[in-house]
Write an enzyme that holds these catalytic residues in place. Structure first.
Site, mmCIF file in Angstrom:
data_model
loop_
_atom_site.group_PDB
_atom_site.id
_atom_site.type_symbol
_atom_site.label_atom_id
_atom_site.label_comp_id
_atom_site.label_asym_id
_atom_site.label_seq_id
_atom_site.Cartn_x
_atom_site.Cartn_y
_atom_site.Cartn_z
ATOM 1 N N TYR A 190 -35.887 -12.937 -10.230
ATOM 2 C CA TYR A 190 -37.229 -12.253 -10.893
ATOM 3 C C TYR A 190 -37.449 -11.132 -9.516
ATOM 4 C CZ TYR A 190 -41.335 -10.739 -12.918
ATOM 5 O OH TYR A 190 -42.417 -10.058 -13.315
ATOM 6 N N ASP B 226 -36.425 -10.603 -0.953
ATOM 7 C CA ASP B 226 -37.370 -10.736 -1.676
ATOM 8 C C ASP B 226 -38.205 -12.272 -1.392
ATOM 9 O OD1 ASP B 226 -39.536 -11.104 -3.257
ATOM 10 O OD2 ASP B 226 -38.483 -10.616 -5.242
ATOM 11 N N LYS C 151 -48.027 -12.989 -3.061
ATOM 12 C CA LYS C 151 -48.474 -14.380 -3.392
ATOM 13 C C LYS C 151 -49.110 -15.216 -2.113
ATOM 14 C CE LYS C 151 -45.659 -15.249 -7.417
ATOM 15 N NZ LYS C 151 -44.197 -14.930 -7.557
HETATM 16 C C1 LIG Z 1 -44.002 -13.202 -8.300
HETATM 17 C C2 LIG Z 1 -42.636 -12.674 -7.851
HETATM 18 C C3 LIG Z 1 -42.755 -11.304 -7.821
HETATM 19 C C4 LIG Z 1 -43.769 -10.372 -8.328
HETATM 20 O O1 LIG Z 1 -44.953 -10.568 -7.920
HETATM 21 P P1 LIG Z 1 -46.124 -10.010 -8.658
HETATM 22 O O2 LIG Z 1 -47.278 -10.209 -7.711
HETATM 23 O O3 LIG Z 1 -46.290 -11.032 -10.062
HETATM 24 O O4 LIG Z 1 -45.954 -8.661 -9.139
HETATM 25 C C5 LIG Z 1 -41.472 -10.568 -7.189
HETATM 26 N N1 LIG Z 1 -40.795 -11.329 -6.608
HETATM 27 C C6 LIG Z 1 -40.508 -12.652 -6.628
HETATM 28 C C7 LIG Z 1 -39.554 -13.606 -5.977
HETATM 29 C C8 LIG Z 1 -41.820 -13.479 -7.280
HETATM 30 O O5 LIG Z 1 -41.649 -14.936 -6.939
#
Ligand SMILES: *Cc1c(COP(=O)(O)O)cnc(C)c1O
Length: 410
Positions: free
Chosen positions: A128, A223, A251
């Site tokens: 994701y 990511d 995060k």
């Molecule tokens: C949470 C997450 C996202 C998205 O971040 P948001 O702040 O919810 O838009 C993208 N990539 C990874 C790996 C994530 O865990």
């Protein structure tokens, strides 16, 4: 609000029942509006590595807010957090702050396309990377939870350039690159997957990706929105000694406030406006309160001993795995340092296909039983759970005790 919530997984659809409304948090605990308390392993989906309402973090927010909430002009704390992030992840020679992880990955993709002049991207099944159109294909997290591999409303034209491959499968990567390398701008990867549940890279997958992408002029995007500052003061790139071309963060760097960041070498980042032709902007980007919260969190983490949460998490996961084995339950506790998922399947979980063998009905029963006993796990099989520096040995021992008593009937 659709489902009564502002983000889908909060609605408990995957585990049944109604979502619980939270009122306040302190340390490792959260309290709902009916006065029940829970040991929290969700931690706002990862950001709260210091636990809820950390004194110093909150006072930093309060102090900053008193001076104004936003300027729409540069402020010094933005440089301070950028310097601190760069010191921890030297692959990010320059970076840009945004407001969420979604914005970070969306911008990273645009940057990779701008820099390489190519359009296609590779992402992995079950990973994701936020909810932007081009990345919402066979995505994990809430999309996996709800059984919607591709969202409706995403035009085919937005995803024709997205190639989906299974995680940890180097052969498939090699053949996709052989067929498309002249068109592939980047491979984007969660270096340790959290959004199909915790799935770690095996057989030097990241190292091999680095070699093959470099060979073909393809950018490698890590990511690290979830993994950044989660396992050490840095990212998986530091631990595995693999230097990505572009890194995405979110995060933890916001410490519980909305933030994201993307960064790369000076050469790549100089493509971004105003220096270059790739446009990306934000009214509230670098917001002083979000930055203050993130900066204080990172300053505390810099002096923290990550071994403490890593080993507490090992203690918890080893105990749960042993209990499951003794009771002959088909359970795999998948852990990477302070991040874990209890999969209701046996055998190694190494990609989305093996994660999907897990029994979500059993997970739902398990989730409810834990919750009834004051333990809050992710309300979906395909999510990561976390430890914070506020979790105590007592929290862990109580969790093991509850696990031992509820798992018998599941
Ligand atoms: C949470 C997450 C996202 C998205 O971040 P948001 O702040 O919810 O838009 C993208 N990539 C990874 C790996 C994530 O865990």
């Amino acid at each position: 609000m659709p489902g009564g919530v502002n983000s889908p997984v909060r609605a408990f659809k995957a585990v049944g029942g109604n979502p619980v409304f939270m009122k306040n948090g302190k340390g490792s605990k959260i309290y709902d509006i009916d006065g029940n308390s829970y040991i929290d392993y969700v931690l706002s989906w990862g950001p709260l590595i210091l636990g809820h309402a950390h004194k110093q973090v909150i006072s930093s927010i309060v102090k900053t807010a008193a001076s104004g909430t936003s300027f729409g002009a540069p402020s010094v704390s933005e440089n301070e957090i950028a310097q601190l992030i760069k010191s921890a992840m030297p692959s990010m020679e320059k970076l840009r702050l945004v407001n969420s992880g979604t914005e970070a990955t969306m911008s990273a993709i645009r940057l990779a396309r701008s820099y390489t002049g190519k359009d296609k991207i590779v992402k992995f099944q079950g990973a994701y990377h936020g909810h932007s159109d081009g990345l919402l294909v066979e995505a994990g997290s809430g999309a996996a939870t709800l059984g919607v591999p591709t969202s409706s409303g995403v035009p085919k034209s937005s995803v024709v350039d997205t190639i989906i491959l299974p995680f940890n499968d180097m052969k498939k990567v090699e053949s996709a690159i052989a067929a498309n390398h002249k068109k592939i701008a980047a491979i984007i990867i969660e270096p340790v997957c959290g959004n199909m549940g915790v799935v770690a890279p095996i057989n030097k997958f990241l190292q091999k990706l680095r070699v093959i992408t470099r060979q073909y002029g393809i950018l490698l995007i890590f990511d690290e929105v979830m993994t950044g500052f989660r396992f050490c003061f840095g990212g998986v790139q530091n631990m595995q000694k693999v230097k990505p071309d572009i890194t995405c963060l979110g995060k933890i760097i916001g410490g519980g406030m909305p933030i994201g960041a993307y960064g790369a070498s000076k050469r790549i980042m100089d493509c971004v406006a105003p220096l270059g032709s790739m446009y990306q902007a934000g009214t509230l980007s670098g917001n002083p309160i979000a930055v203050a919260c993130g900066l204080k969190t990172l300053r505390i983490l810099k002096k923290a001993d990550y071994n403490k949460i890593n080993s507490l998490c090992a203690k918890l996961c080893n105990a749960m795995q042993k209990i499951a084995k003794d009771k002959r339950k088909k359970i795999t506790v998948s852990r990477f340092h302070s991040m874990f998922t209890v999969f209701f399947t046996d055998g190694l979980v190494s990609d989305y296909k093996s994660a999907c063998l897990a029994r979500t009905d059993k997970y739902a029963d398990y989730f409810s039983a834990m919750m009834e006993n004051g333990i809050y796990f992710a309300p979906s099989q395909f999510e990561a759970n976390f430890l914070s520096f506020a979790h105590t040995k007592k929290d862990i021992e109580y969790t093991i005790e509850v696990f031992n008593s509820v798992i018998t009937d599941i």
